[in-house]
Design a protein around this motif. Structure first.
Motif, PDB file in Angstrom:
ATOM      1  N   GLU A   7      41.888  44.528  15.676  1.00 46.57           N
ATOM      2  CA  GLU A   7      40.924  44.845  14.609  1.00 46.57           C
ATOM      3  C   GLU A   7      39.810  45.727  15.162  1.00 46.57           C
ATOM      4  OE1 GLU A   7      37.994  42.543  11.405  1.00 46.57           O
ATOM      5  OE2 GLU A   7      39.321  41.409  12.736  1.00 46.57           O
ATOM      6  N   LEU A   8      39.632  46.874  14.554  1.00 45.02           N
ATOM      7  CA  LEU A   8      38.531  47.768  14.903  1.00 45.02           C
ATOM      8  C   LEU A   8      37.522  47.759  13.766  1.00 45.02           C
ATOM      9  CD1 LEU A   8      40.799  48.792  16.869  1.00 45.02           C
ATOM     10  CD2 LEU A   8      39.705  51.033  16.724  1.00 45.02           C
ATOM     11  N   THR A   9      36.245  47.609  14.118  1.00 49.87           N
ATOM     12  CA  THR A   9      35.182  47.564  13.113  1.00 49.87           C
ATOM     13  C   THR A   9      34.116  48.590  13.439  1.00 49.87           C
ATOM     14  OG1 THR A   9      35.559  45.175  12.838  1.00 49.87           O
ATOM     15  CG2 THR A   9      33.518  46.094  11.941  1.00 49.87           C
ATOM     16  N   ASN A  10      34.001  49.611  12.597  1.00 47.58           N
ATOM     17  CA  ASN A  10      32.958  50.648  12.722  1.00 47.58           C
ATOM     18  C   ASN A  10      32.876  51.217  14.137  1.00 47.58           C
ATOM     19  OD1 ASN A  10      32.243  50.163  10.011  1.00 47.58           O
ATOM     20  ND2 ASN A  10      30.887  48.503  10.619  1.00 47.58           N
ATOM     21  N   VAL A  11      34.015  51.551  14.700  1.00 50.09           N
ATOM     22  CA  VAL A  11      34.068  52.043  16.077  1.00 50.09           C
ATOM     23  C   VAL A  11      33.754  53.536  16.128  1.00 50.09           C
ATOM     24  CG1 VAL A  11      35.609  52.509  18.030  1.00 50.09           C
ATOM     25  CG2 VAL A  11      35.647  50.274  16.897  1.00 50.09           C
ATOM     26  N   SER A  12      32.831  53.891  17.034  1.00 47.72           N
ATOM     27  CA  SER A  12      32.494  55.295  17.272  1.00 47.72           C
ATOM     28  C   SER A  12      32.497  55.558  18.768  1.00 47.72           C
ATOM     29  CB  SER A  12      31.113  55.635  16.698  1.00 47.72           C
ATOM     30  OG  SER A  12      31.082  55.467  15.297  1.00 47.72           O
ATOM     31  N   SER A  36      37.461  51.957  11.197  1.00 45.31           N
ATOM     32  CA  SER A  36      37.783  50.541  11.001  1.00 45.31           C
ATOM     33  C   SER A  36      39.216  50.408  10.489  1.00 45.31           C
ATOM     34  CB  SER A  36      36.828  49.886   9.996  1.00 45.31           C
ATOM     35  OG  SER A  36      35.489  49.947  10.428  1.00 45.31           O
ATOM     36  N   PHE A  37      39.950  49.470  11.063  1.00 43.88           N
ATOM     37  CA  PHE A  37      41.286  49.121  10.554  1.00 43.88           C
ATOM     38  C   PHE A  37      41.748  47.844  11.229  1.00 43.88           C
ATOM     39  CE2 PHE A  37      42.100  52.214  14.012  1.00 43.88           C
ATOM     40  CZ  PHE A  37      42.890  51.439  14.861  1.00 43.88           C
ATOM     41  N   VAL A  38      42.784  47.227  10.657  1.00 47.66           N
ATOM     42  CA  VAL A  38      43.416  46.056  11.277  1.00 47.66           C
ATOM     43  C   VAL A  38      44.913  46.325  11.388  1.00 47.66           C
ATOM     44  CG1 VAL A  38      41.703  44.413  10.434  1.00 47.66           C
ATOM     45  CG2 VAL A  38      43.736  44.876   9.061  1.00 47.66           C
ATOM     46  N   ILE A  39      45.531  45.749  12.421  1.00 45.06           N
ATOM     47  CA  ILE A  39      46.972  45.885  12.618  1.00 45.06           C
ATOM     48  C   ILE A  39      47.583  44.485  12.639  1.00 45.06           C
ATOM     49  CG2 ILE A  39      48.817  46.744  14.086  1.00 45.06           C
ATOM     50  CD1 ILE A  39      46.912  48.738  15.279  1.00 45.06           C
ATOM     51  N   PRO A  40      48.434  44.159  11.665  1.00 41.96           N
ATOM     52  CA  PRO A  40      49.116  42.861  11.673  1.00 41.96           C
ATOM     53  C   PRO A  40      50.144  42.787  12.808  1.00 41.96           C
ATOM     54  CG  PRO A  40      49.115  43.857   9.475  1.00 41.96           C
ATOM     55  CD  PRO A  40      48.703  44.920  10.435  1.00 41.96           C
ATOM     56  N   LYS A  41      50.402  41.590  13.272  1.00 41.96           N
ATOM     57  CA  LYS A  41      51.405  41.388  14.311  1.00 41.96           C
ATOM     58  C   LYS A  41      52.778  41.869  13.852  1.00 41.96           C
ATOM     59  CE  LYS A  41      49.354  37.443  16.745  1.00 41.96           C
ATOM     60  NZ  LYS A  41      49.517  36.024  17.141  1.00 41.96           N
ATOM     61  N   ARG A  42      53.507  42.425  14.803  1.00 36.45           N
ATOM     62  CA  ARG A  42      54.905  42.846  14.640  1.00 36.45           C
ATOM     63  C   ARG A  42      55.086  44.001  13.654  1.00 36.45           C
ATOM     64  NH1 ARG A  42      54.863  37.482  15.576  1.00 36.45           N
ATOM     65  NH2 ARG A  42      54.566  36.966  13.390  1.00 36.45           N
ATOM     66  N   GLY A 238      46.702  53.611   4.255  1.00 34.87           N
ATOM     67  CA  GLY A 238      47.507  52.820   3.347  1.00 34.87           C
ATOM     68  C   GLY A 238      48.928  52.656   3.845  1.00 34.87           C
ATOM     69  N   PRO A 239      49.769  51.983   3.048  1.00 35.17           N
ATOM     70  CA  PRO A 239      51.187  51.889   3.390  1.00 35.17           C
ATOM     71  C   PRO A 239      51.785  53.290   3.479  1.00 35.17           C
ATOM     72  CG  PRO A 239      50.621  50.363   1.626  1.00 35.17           C
ATOM     73  CD  PRO A 239      49.436  51.246   1.823  1.00 35.17           C
ATOM     74  N   VAL A 240      52.714  53.467   4.388  1.00 34.12           N
ATOM     75  CA  VAL A 240      53.289  54.800   4.604  1.00 34.12           C
ATOM     76  C   VAL A 240      53.895  55.367   3.329  1.00 34.12           C
ATOM     77  CG1 VAL A 240      55.165  56.016   5.782  1.00 34.12           C
ATOM     78  CG2 VAL A 240      53.639  54.525   7.080  1.00 34.12           C
ATOM     79  N   LYS A 241      54.610  54.548   2.589  1.00 31.57           N
ATOM     80  CA  LYS A 241      55.244  55.036   1.358  1.00 31.57           C
ATOM     81  C   LYS A 241      54.213  55.552   0.364  1.00 31.57           C
ATOM     82  CE  LYS A 241      59.485  52.261   1.495  1.00 31.57           C
ATOM     83  NZ  LYS A 241      60.293  51.218   0.798  1.00 31.57           N
TER      84      LYS A 241
END
Length: 275
Positions: A7-12, A36-42, A238-241
């Motif tokens: 999880e990245l929050t307001n990273v500069s 900022s973004f989050v990456i779910p496992k797997r 967003g989702p790639v699709k």
């Protein structure tokens, strides 16, 4: 409920550069701005953008090769910003990286065994016998013969070298694998085999991928979520699709239009999104 691994929050990240050799004035370069973004496992999470967009700086921040200027990065819920040396050592066992150019990232004076077992030696994993067994297992995973164990990088093709780079990165059973343009130095036909290998490894070991690329064609068929970056900022996510079917930003549309057209259906779609 899906857990987030990163999880990245307001990273500069800002760099101070001198404006001239004899000039004491500096210029602030904002390599990454308020990301900022989050990456779910797997999952496979893509960061897309042209050179200079901030993609590789993000990778360096996550690897802690450089420190953030502001913001926070959390791995499995814990901030990585204040890790002690011992904690950083543990962290880097769990987060590994595959580099862009396999030829320059492999030490030409070392055998494949020495290259692949190096992370295990650095992190004091196993003894010589168990490490050799692990290297042989990894050669099998990346579909290279065990007889290659004493070869040197110069005897391998570009695709084979990148396979070795992947084996080295997963030698410690990492949880998060950062892939920094892992196929850009390879022929198109070889790119497909590397992507297929990565898909198989992810399915078998349950890894999470942080995939950095300028090639939206790869993202379309390989990734789950994506962010599009320009000048250090996220301009679309967003989702790639969803990004492919309904791009919102002109910059994203231009990246999509740069993908080689294969069918009349694709040509018609690209014409429909404008730009």
């Amino acid at each position: 409920m899906t857990e987030n691994i990163l999880e990245l929050t307001n990273v500069s990240k800002y760099f101070e550069l001198k404006e001239g050799f004899f000039n004491r004035k500096t210029q602030t370069v904002k390599a990454v701005e308020n990301v900022s973004f989050v990456i779910p496992k797997r999952q496979t999470f893509a960061v897309v953008g042209e050179s200079g967009s901030g993609k590789s700086t993000l990778a360096n921040l996550i690897m802690k090769f450089t420190d953030v200027t502001q913001g926070d990065i959390r791995f499995k819920g814990e901030s990585i910003l204040t890790l002690t040396d011992n904690q950083l050592n543990t962290y880097r066992q769990q987060v590994q990286m595959v580099f862009q150019d396999p030829s320059s990232s492999l030490n030409p004076s070392k055998t494949l065994r020495q290259i692949i077992e190096e992370p295990m030696i650095i992190h004091k994993v196993g003894d010589a016998v168990s490490r050799k067994k692990r290297v042989e297992e990894l050669l099998e995973v990346i579909r290279l013969p065990k007889s290659f164990i004493d070869r040197y990088p110069h005897t391998l093709s570009g695709g084979q070298k990148q396979r070795v780079g992947i084996a080295r990165a997963i030698a410690l059973d990492c949880d998060l694998l950062i892939l920094d343009e892992p196929t850009s130095a390879l022929d198109v036909s070889v790119q497909a085999t590397i992507i297929q290998l990565l898909e198989e490894i992810q399915a078998e070991f349950g890894m999470t991928y942080f995939f950095i690329t300028h090639d939206l064609a790869l993202v379309k068929n390989f990734c789950d979520e994506a962010i599009v970056m320009k000048s250090g900022e996220i301009i679309e996510r967003g989702p790639v699709k969803a990004i492919f079917n309904h791009p919102q930003e002109d910059y994203t549309k231009k990246l999509i239009k740069a993908i080689p057209v294969i069918s009349k259906e694709e040509e018609d779609f690209l014409a429909s999104i404008g730009v």
